[in-house]
Scaffold this active site. Sequence first.
Site, PDB file in Angstrom:
ATOM      1  N   ASP A  20       0.876  -1.174   0.000  1.00 52.54           N
ATOM      2  CA  ASP A  20       0.000   0.000   0.000  1.00 52.54           C
ATOM      3  C   ASP A  20       0.913   1.223   0.000  1.00 52.54           C
ATOM      4  OD1 ASP A  20      -1.831   1.984   0.280  1.00 52.54           O
ATOM      5  OD2 ASP A  20      -2.449   1.457   2.310  1.00 52.54           O
ATOM      6  N   TRP A  75       6.133  -3.871   7.574  1.00 55.18           N
ATOM      7  CA  TRP A  75       5.104  -4.881   7.734  1.00 55.18           C
ATOM      8  C   TRP A  75       5.365  -5.969   6.691  1.00 55.18           C
ATOM      9  CZ3 TRP A  75       4.400  -0.900   4.493  1.00 55.18           C
ATOM     10  CH2 TRP A  75       3.629  -1.056   3.356  1.00 55.18           C
ATOM     11  N   ASP A  89       9.019   1.192   4.019  1.00 58.67           N
ATOM     12  CA  ASP A  89       8.827   2.562   3.542  1.00 58.67           C
ATOM     13  C   ASP A  89      10.178   3.258   3.456  1.00 58.67           C
ATOM     14  OD1 ASP A  89       6.134   2.165   3.459  1.00 58.67           O
ATOM     15  OD2 ASP A  89       5.688   3.241   5.324  1.00 58.67           O
ATOM     16  N   TRP A 106       5.174   4.262   8.180  1.00 60.52           N
ATOM     17  CA  TRP A 106       6.237   3.720   9.042  1.00 60.52           C
ATOM     18  C   TRP A 106       7.414   4.674   9.165  1.00 60.52           C
ATOM     19  CZ3 TRP A 106       4.668   0.068  12.039  1.00 60.52           C
ATOM     20  CH2 TRP A 106       3.672  -0.812  11.593  1.00 60.52           C
ATOM     21  N   TYR A 142       7.139  10.629   4.013  1.00 63.01           N
ATOM     22  CA  TYR A 142       7.098   9.298   3.391  1.00 63.01           C
ATOM     23  C   TYR A 142       7.271   9.478   1.895  1.00 63.01           C
ATOM     24  CZ  TYR A 142       4.899   5.485   0.858  1.00 63.01           C
ATOM     25  OH  TYR A 142       4.647   4.500  -0.054  1.00 63.01           O
ATOM     26  N   THR A 175       7.599   2.890  -1.170  1.00 59.86           N
ATOM     27  CA  THR A 175       7.685   1.606  -0.454  1.00 59.86           C
ATOM     28  C   THR A 175       8.453   0.577  -1.288  1.00 59.86           C
ATOM     29  OG1 THR A 175       5.546   2.066   0.569  1.00 59.86           O
ATOM     30  CG2 THR A 175       6.318  -0.205   0.682  1.00 59.86           C
TER      31      THR A 175
HETATM   32  N1  ABN Z   1       3.178   2.380   4.507  1.00 66.82           N
HETATM   33  C1  ABN Z   1       2.724   3.128   3.421  1.00 66.82           C
HETATM   34  C2  ABN Z   1       1.923   4.301   3.882  1.00 66.82           C
HETATM   35  C3  ABN Z   1       2.556   5.508   4.087  1.00 66.82           C
HETATM   36  C4  ABN Z   1       1.815   6.614   4.476  1.00 66.82           C
HETATM   37  C5  ABN Z   1       0.462   6.456   4.689  1.00 66.82           C
HETATM   38  C6  ABN Z   1      -0.156   5.235   4.464  1.00 66.82           C
HETATM   39  C7  ABN Z   1       0.581   4.147   4.073  1.00 66.82           C
END
Ligand code: ABN
Length: 167
Positions: free
Chosen positions: A68, A93, A112, A144, A154, A157
């Site tokens: 995700d 995860w 991430d 994360w 962020y 991923t």
């Molecule tokens: N782990 C991916 C993510 C980052 C920011 C928000 C939601 C999901």
Amino acid sequence: MSRYDALIEHLTRNLAGTAGRRSFLRTLGHVLIGAGALPLLPVARGQAAGNDEQNPQSCDYWRYCAVDGFLCACCGGTDTICPPGTEPAPMTWVGTCLNPADGRHYIVSYNDCCGKSSCGRCLCARNEGDRPLYMAGKSNDYNWCVGSKSDIPYHCTMSRVINVVEQ
Ligand code: ABN
């Protein structure tokens, strides 16, 4: 003209209309085009699907079954390396994905990459096995990067294979 003569004339005219040189060439052209295209179509579709399951820049890549986020392979990194200027979050995860190439399941860690604003390319949310946020240990919908050295931003991923699942 007898009925017999009329019938023969009718059949002859029909034959002339359908068996002329142009008509023959047109029919041959249709047959050649049809014969050439028909066997190619399913093969081309099969190859496209196969390639996507093995293409790290596609959301259909087999390792991304529980991902995700934005795919690092589209953001200047790879499926296993953070893009320059970002670093992996210390927490991840995990999911279990089937690799169709060998029919085996693998434990995949989703890391991430943090330190730059959101990449914005190749958003992929397949979420296999994902549970709502209130089931914290089973939800992939966390940022994360919170708590990493580069803190909150962020970027994308990665998806790293940890181990094969023995059956
Ligand atoms: N782990 C991916 C993510 C980052 C920011 C928000 C939601 C999901």
